[in-house]
Structure formats: structure tokens, C-alpha cells
Design a protein around this motif. Structure first.
Motif, mmCIF file in Angstrom:
data_model
loop_
_atom_site.group_PDB
_atom_site.id
_atom_site.type_symbol
_atom_site.label_atom_id
_atom_site.label_comp_id
_atom_site.label_asym_id
_atom_site.label_seq_id
_atom_site.Cartn_x
_atom_site.Cartn_y
_atom_site.Cartn_z
ATOM 1 N N ARG A 303 0.839 -1.212 0.000
ATOM 2 C CA ARG A 303 0.000 0.000 0.000
ATOM 3 C C ARG A 303 0.872 1.259 0.000
ATOM 4 N N ALA A 304 1.909 1.236 0.832
ATOM 5 C CA ALA A 304 2.780 2.421 0.932
ATOM 6 C C ALA A 304 3.485 2.670 -0.399
ATOM 7 N N ALA A 305 3.934 1.616 -1.049
ATOM 8 C CA ALA A 305 4.637 1.767 -2.330
ATOM 9 C C ALA A 305 3.691 2.315 -3.394
ATOM 10 N N ILE A 306 2.467 1.831 -3.409
ATOM 11 C CA ILE A 306 1.481 2.296 -4.397
ATOM 12 C C ILE A 306 1.225 3.798 -4.193
ATOM 13 N N THR A 307 1.047 4.187 -2.939
ATOM 14 C CA THR A 307 0.787 5.597 -2.641
ATOM 15 C C THR A 307 1.998 6.458 -3.021
ATOM 16 N N ALA A 308 3.203 5.949 -2.719
ATOM 17 C CA ALA A 308 4.416 6.730 -3.005
ATOM 18 C C ALA A 308 4.592 6.934 -4.506
ATOM 19 N N VAL A 309 4.405 5.889 -5.293
ATOM 20 C CA VAL A 309 4.570 6.020 -6.749
ATOM 21 C C VAL A 309 3.534 6.997 -7.300
ATOM 22 N N ALA A 310 2.290 6.887 -6.819
ATOM 23 C CA ALA A 310 1.237 7.780 -7.325
ATOM 24 C C ALA A 310 1.570 9.226 -6.985
ATOM 25 N N SER A 311 2.018 9.475 -5.777
ATOM 26 C CA SER A 311 2.256 10.880 -5.414
ATOM 27 C C SER A 311 3.485 11.436 -6.134
ATOM 28 N N GLU A 312 4.513 10.604 -6.336
ATOM 29 C CA GLU A 312 5.663 11.065 -7.136
ATOM 30 C C GLU A 312 5.228 11.532 -8.516
ATOM 31 N N GLN A 313 4.226 10.880 -9.062
ATOM 32 C CA GLN A 313 3.786 11.192 -10.428
ATOM 33 C C GLN A 313 2.600 12.156 -10.445
ATOM 34 N N GLY A 314 2.183 12.611 -9.278
ATOM 35 C CA GLY A 314 1.066 13.550 -9.197
ATOM 36 C C GLY A 314 -0.257 12.945 -9.627
ATOM 37 N N LEU A 315 -0.455 11.669 -9.304
ATOM 38 C CA LEU A 315 -1.682 10.986 -9.731
ATOM 39 C C LEU A 315 -2.505 10.566 -8.520
ATOM 40 N N ALA A 316 -3.817 10.487 -8.718
ATOM 41 C CA ALA A 316 -4.678 9.982 -7.644
ATOM 42 C C ALA A 316 -4.731 8.463 -7.729
ATOM 43 N N VAL A 317 -4.787 7.813 -6.562
ATOM 44 C CA VAL A 317 -4.881 6.360 -6.558
ATOM 45 C C VAL A 317 -5.902 5.919 -5.508
ATOM 46 N N HIS A 318 -6.687 4.886 -5.843
ATOM 47 C CA HIS A 318 -7.667 4.337 -4.892
ATOM 48 C C HIS A 318 -7.313 2.876 -4.683
#
Ligand code: GLV
Ligand code: MN
Ligand code: MN
Length: 411
Positions: A303-318
Motif C-alpha cells: 500500500r505504501a509503495a502504491i501511494t508513493a509512486v502515485a504521489s511522485e507522479q502527481g496521480l490519484a490512486v484508490h
């Protein structure tokens, strides 16, 4: 006196007849749950069960029970069985083996005029695979009260079709209530779906439990744009992020523990056009480990990795949980019943933990439960090439027969 054995040819013939339903050109089966092929498989099982003198009932989750009366018919029944649905590119034996081995036990008892004190029921559970409707084992989850029936019936496939509507369409929205009822014991026969028994030359596995599993669904939202005109620096491409997430999941599972597993099995892009940056990407995550603490920590780090990659790329993730299941240990009395049965028949047996999920995992919540594994070629399953020999099929069904004779005789 020689122990009673099943009829190997009749069992093999039944397996091959069932495998004709949804047969694929590559030699496997495609019987996704609640499709016309699943209905045909259910119909065949019901016809065979009735021919064998069983009383057949269907519950509100579409689970089928074929009951052979006991001489003390009001005592709690012993249940066996498995599932008839398959993966889209599944094999002939995953699930069907346990249902038809159970039916073969009934037929053998009939042939020899054996009356068991307890009734014996062969169960066919709805949506074990969890391929079309998530999570897996929805029928048995509803039966044991783990998942409310209403949630099971409302589960939707990728086209938005609901499980309850499909049950009705194929005529398996049964009239029996789907809720826990007294069960003396549950014993499921299944192919191992892994390489251990084959590697060790053991025809029988006495299954000690099922490893834990957490399944997630992930959706990454980006910005739909033109592939030929959108400069790289302004793109918000959810597929590039999702690709990084997939490799992170693989890396984290490998790093967690040697027996931890991480799989992305479903992956869908929208709109999926050659010259379009996608709007969103959805994928599934399947994490497993026999150790609950490791599984929990792995899920957290994913979960943490998914959130980190999304925020690095400025994307929303659910990220949503599909299912969270800790490891389950089967009842020692059932495990040793299987071992004794194997020994009485002269089959080498080893204790083994199940990597795959099974309906026995659900049943363990309401009664002593266990499983019998037989080897399969190369440990291959969820693959059209999945294969076993008639001798391997017979050995597992013989052990099932002897184990069920013990369990149905218990007071
Ligand atoms: C079912 O086969 C599972 O292990 O998910
Ligand atoms: Mn199965
Ligand atoms: Mn399966």
C-alpha cells in the motif's frame, strides 16, 4: 479384510465427461462461474447425484448439496465436495476432482450396500474461483456466515452483471436458506496445484491448513491526452505509474520472506487506444504467505509503495480490500484421519500446507475441516495443461472413501 476401494474407471470416466463441458481447444476447461457452461456442469452433477439415490437441494447462494441418507439420519452430516467452476483458462481437475471423488464415494457405498450412521453430503460450492466475481469462495463464505448473502448476491462482474441475477438466470437460485447449519466434519479432496507431492513421489498429502491471502483492487487516475501532441513533461500517464507499482509489488514480495508471494493477475487500461495516454488503469493484487505477521507487513508495504509512486507522479490512486484472510489451521483430528486412511491403503503420505485458497478454508470456521491433496503434473494448475493420472485420481478418492467411512461412523 481388504479395505473398500472406489471404482477407478468410473471416477475417470466421470472426470472426462465433466471435462467436456466448457472444453477448450488446448485441452483445458473454461467454465466461469454461473455461465451456461457452469449451468451444464451443475445439471450433470445433479443428474448423476439423483441417479446415485441422493436427495439434492440448492441454497440461496446456489450451493448444491447431494445427500446420501445415514442410518442415524437425524445426526449431523459429514460434508465433502469442492467446486465445478474454473478459471477462464483452467484445467479439468481443479475443483471437479473433489466433487466427483465425493460422488464416487457415494456410488461405491451404494455398490457395496454400506450404510453409514451419519448422512454424507457432497457439496458443490458457488464461485470458488473468484475469477468472475471477487472474492473467491463466495458460496462457502455465505454458507458459514462469513459474508452476508446480500453482499454475495450483489457481487458484480466486470460487465456489471450481478451474481444473484446470474444465479436466477441459470435456475440455481435455490429455495434452501444459505446459513450455517450443524456439520459434523468437512473433508475436501483436491489436486495439490503445486510441485511438492510430485517431487517427493508421495501420492497423498494430508493438508494441515491454508496460507493467508490478501487481495486488493487498485485504480490509478491520470489524464487522457493525445500521444502525438502532449509533451512528456506535462503528461499524467497512469500506465507508467501502474507499471512501476507492479514491479514494486513483485520486489516487495520477493524481499518479504522466501515463501511470500505477490501477483498482479488483472490489469485493465481505459480507454486503451494506440495513440492515447490512458485516463485510468485498474489492477488486482494477490498477496499470500503462511505467516500472518509477514502477510500483514507485506500488505502494508505494498500500500505504501502504491501511494508513493502515485504521489511522485502527481496521480490519484484508490486502493480497496477485496479480501483479507489470515492463515487457517485445519483440525488435527481430520489431518490424522487422512493420514490413517492413507496408511491403511498403503499410500505414502506427507503433511502439506495449501498455497491455494479452498472452500475447506471457509468450512473450518463452523466445523472440523481438512483436505486431501493428490499430485498433479509439474505442479501446474490454473492452466489448460493441468493434468493427473487415473491412478493418482483413484488413490485420493480411496483415501477420501476411507476417511469418510471413519468420519460418518463417529458418534
Ligand atoms: C483459488 O484458487 C485461490 O487460491 O485464490
Ligand atoms: Mn480449486
Ligand atoms: Mn482454482
Amino acid at each position: 479384510m481388504e479395505p473398500l476401494r472406489i471404482d477407478p474407471e468410473r471416477l475417470w470416466h466421470s472426470l472426462m465427461e465433466m471435462a467436456r463441458i466448457g472444453a477448450t481447444p488446448a485441452g483445458g476447461c473454461n467454465r466461469l462461474t454461473l455461465t451456461d457452461a457452469d449451468k451444464a456442469a451443475r445439471d450433470l452433477f445433479v443428474a448423476w447425484a439423483r441417479e446415485a439415490g441422493c436427495a439434492v437441494s440448492v441454497d440461496a447462494a446456489g450451493n448444491i448439496f447431494a445427500r446420501r441418507a445415514g442410518s442415524a439420519d437425524d445426526s449431523e452430516p459429514v460434508l465433502t465436495g469442492s467446486h465445478l467452476d474454473t478459471q477462464p483458462t483452467g484445467g479439468k481437475f481443479d475443483g471437479a476432482y473433489g466433487v466427483l471423488a465425493g460422488l464416487e464415494v457415494v456410488r461405491t457405498l451404494n455398490d457395496h450396500g454400506v450404510a453409514t450412521p451419519r448422512p454424507l453430503e457432497v457439496a458443490m460450492w458457488t464461485n470458488e474461483e473468484g475469477s468472475r466475481f471477487q472474492p473467491s469462495c463466495l458460496g462457502s463464505r455465505a454458507f458459514v456466515g462469513d459474508t452476508p448473502l446480500a453482499d454475495v448476491l450483489a457481487a458484480a462482474d466486470t460487465r456489471g452483471i450481478m451474481l444473484g441475477d446470474e444465479l436466477e438466470r441459470i435456475g440455481y437460485d435455490g429455495d434452501q436458506p444459505c446459513r450455517p447449519r450443524p456439520v459434523h466434519a468437512y473433508l475436501e479432496a483436491h489436486i495439490e496445484q503445486g510441485p511438492i507431492l510430485e517431487r517427493e513421489g508421495k501420492p497423498i498429502g494430508a493438508v494441515t491448513g491454508v496460507q493467508g491471502k490478501q487481495a486488493l483492487s487498485v485504480r490509478v487516475d491520470g489524464m487522457n491526452a493525445h500521444a502525438g501532441t502532449t509533451p512528456m513533461e506535462v503528461r499524467r500517464d497512469p500506465l507508467v505509474a501502474a507499471a512501476r507499482m507492479v514491479t514494486e509489488i513483485d520486489r516487495l514480495a520477493r524481499a518479504a520472506r522466501p515463501d511470500a508471494l505477490g501477483t498482479v493477475g488483472m490489469f485493465a487500461v481505459e480507454p486503451g487506444s494506440i495513440n492515447v495516454i490512458n485516463q485510468n488503469v485498474a489492477f488486482s493484487v494477490d498477496l499470500r504467505c503462511p505467516d500472518d505477521a509477514t502477510l500483514l507487513a507485506l500488505a502494508e508495504s505494498v500500500r505504501a509503495a502504491i501511494t508513493a509512486v502515485a504521489s511522485e507522479q502527481g496521480l490519484a490512486v484508490h486502493v480497496e480490500d477485496i479480501s483479507v484472510n489470515g492463515a487457517v489451521a485445519f483440525d488435527e483430528r481430520i489431518v490424522s484421519t487422512v493420514e490413517r486412511a492413507a496408511e491403511s491403503l498403503g499410500y505414502a503420505c506427507r503433511r502439506i500446507i495449501s498455497g491455494a485458497g479452498h472452500d475447506a478454508r471457509s468450512l473450518a470456521a463452523i466445523c472440523p475441516a481438512g483436505m486431501i491433496f493428490i499430485p498433479c503434473d509439474g505442479g501446474l494448475s490454473h492452466n489448460e495443461a493441468e493434468n493427473i493420472s487415473p491412478e493418482q485420481a483413484a488413490a485420493g478418492a480411496d483415501v477420501l472413501l476411507q476417511s469418510l467411512l471413519s468420519l460418518t461412523a463417529q458418534t
